[in-house]
Scaffold this active site. Sequence first.
Site, PDB file in Angstrom:
ATOM      1  N   ASN A   1      17.634  70.452 -57.349  1.00 50.56           N
ATOM      2  CA  ASN A   1      17.648  70.747 -58.943  1.00 50.56           C
ATOM      3  C   ASN A   1      17.666  69.579 -59.637  1.00 50.56           C
ATOM      4  OD1 ASN A   1      17.169  72.746 -61.209  1.00 50.56           O
ATOM      5  ND2 ASN A   1      19.511  73.152 -61.226  1.00 50.56           N
TER       6      ASN A   1
ATOM      7  N   LYS B   1      17.320  69.649 -63.058  1.00 53.93           N
ATOM      8  CA  LYS B   1      18.545  70.171 -64.392  1.00 53.93           C
ATOM      9  C   LYS B   1      17.244  69.563 -65.309  1.00 53.93           C
ATOM     10  CE  LYS B   1      22.504  71.251 -62.647  1.00 53.93           C
ATOM     11  NZ  LYS B   1      23.662  71.162 -62.900  1.00 53.93           N
TER      12      LYS B   1
ATOM     13  N   HIS C   1      20.199  80.742 -62.474  1.00 58.29           N
ATOM     14  CA  HIS C   1      21.363  79.645 -62.065  1.00 58.29           C
ATOM     15  C   HIS C   1      22.034  80.475 -63.155  1.00 58.29           C
ATOM     16  CE1 HIS C   1      22.895  75.927 -63.081  1.00 58.29           C
ATOM     17  NE2 HIS C   1      22.232  75.501 -60.888  1.00 58.29           N
TER      18      HIS C   1
ATOM     19  N   GLU D   1      23.934  77.730 -65.359  1.00 57.24           N
ATOM     20  CA  GLU D   1      23.190  77.720 -66.614  1.00 57.24           C
ATOM     21  C   GLU D   1      22.157  78.667 -67.286  1.00 57.24           C
ATOM     22  OE1 GLU D   1      22.183  73.738 -65.074  1.00 57.24           O
ATOM     23  OE2 GLU D   1      24.689  73.431 -64.694  1.00 57.24           O
TER      24      GLU D   1
ATOM     25  N   GLU E   1      26.418  79.119 -55.509  1.00 61.47           N
ATOM     26  CA  GLU E   1      27.205  78.762 -56.183  1.00 61.47           C
ATOM     27  C   GLU E   1      27.922  79.040 -57.189  1.00 61.47           C
ATOM     28  OE1 GLU E   1      23.660  75.355 -56.789  1.00 61.47           O
ATOM     29  OE2 GLU E   1      23.573  76.221 -58.487  1.00 61.47           O
TER      30      GLU E   1
ATOM     31  N   GLY F   1      28.924  70.621 -60.928  1.00 59.19           N
ATOM     32  CA  GLY F   1      28.897  69.367 -61.760  1.00 59.19           C
ATOM     33  C   GLY F   1      30.715  69.345 -62.473  1.00 59.19           C
TER      34      GLY F   1
ATOM     35  N   SER G   1      28.887  70.629 -56.767  1.00 58.23           N
ATOM     36  CA  SER G   1      29.000  69.154 -56.472  1.00 58.23           C
ATOM     37  C   SER G   1      29.061  68.815 -55.315  1.00 58.23           C
ATOM     38  CB  SER G   1      30.500  69.328 -56.864  1.00 58.23           C
ATOM     39  OG  SER G   1      30.333  69.521 -58.498  1.00 58.23           O
TER      40      SER G   1
HETATM   41  P1  PGA Z   1      25.697  70.221 -58.687  1.00 59.81           P
HETATM   42  O1  PGA Z   1      24.745  70.859 -59.053  1.00 59.81           O
HETATM   43  O2  PGA Z   1      25.211  69.575 -57.780  1.00 59.81           O
HETATM   44  O3  PGA Z   1      25.621  68.972 -60.007  1.00 59.81           O
HETATM   45  O4  PGA Z   1      27.467  70.072 -59.163  1.00 59.81           O
HETATM   46  C1  PGA Z   1      24.910  72.456 -58.804  1.00 59.81           C
HETATM   47  C2  PGA Z   1      23.737  73.116 -59.183  1.00 59.81           C
HETATM   48  O5  PGA Z   1      23.247  73.517 -60.230  1.00 59.81           O
HETATM   49  O6  PGA Z   1      22.273  73.590 -58.827  1.00 59.81           O
END
Ligand code: PGA
Length: 248
Positions: free
Chosen positions: A9, A11, A96, A98, A168, A174, A211
């Site tokens: 992903n 982003k 997601h 976000e 998630e 993140g 992460s």
């Molecule tokens: P990250 O994001 O691996 O940077 O924690 C995962 C995601 O949001 O799909």
Amino acid sequence: MRAPVLAANWKLNHGPTEAAAFLRAFCGRYAPRDDRTVMFFPSALAFAAAREAAAGRADLRFGVQNVAAHDRGAFTGENSAAIARDAGATCVLVGHSERRHVFGETDAETAEKCALAAAHELDPVLCVGEKLDERERGETERVVLRQLRAGIRRLTAQQRARLVIAYEPVWAIGTGRNATPADAAAVHAVVRAELRAEGVPDAVPILYGGSVKPDNAPALLAADGVDGLLVGGASLDVESWLAVVGAR
Ligand code: PGA
């Protein structure tokens, strides 16, 4: 055992130039393997360049990070499932964290997006996960099941068979603080039990995200019920993504 799914992903990173360079480098070093599936979710504007740079690589799947909760009309700035499909996407991230927590997307909108995606033959990668305060209050299971039920409710049995689920935990995304393999396994078991109760075939994979890095990917992939990984930060660099994709 299901063949693992490794999903990148990106982003709001990698424009067309970087996306194409990434895919050229990746394809030069990653030969097709039938024991895993690799998916990329570039920005909508980098989608065509990424896909073109991977021309001939039918083993790699390309999707979009979001679609509108509307099919067409006066929705400036949006992309629909039909447009994503026409552009060559075969899958889409839906719900997601976000989208849910930065952009305020509701369960109802997520449900609509899943339904529209499925109707246009885009496989929904439905993301679910609790926030830190929800985990601390012991609400993880309730939140995850609420999001899961809302997302799949309107899908037919045939459409449900095309789903991918991604667990998630929001506190792990993140932050550098991944869930432990045991944390992930516990929630994946709850999700799998609910999927079974809803008649969703066991072939539907449940990914973990939050992460994931090259050093924790093998242990997370080995956790009970973890069928793959959805990766943000560690998918942005060719070396680290190759390391994650090569795990297990
Ligand atoms: P990250 O994001 O691996 O940077 O924690 C995962 C995601 O949001 O799909």
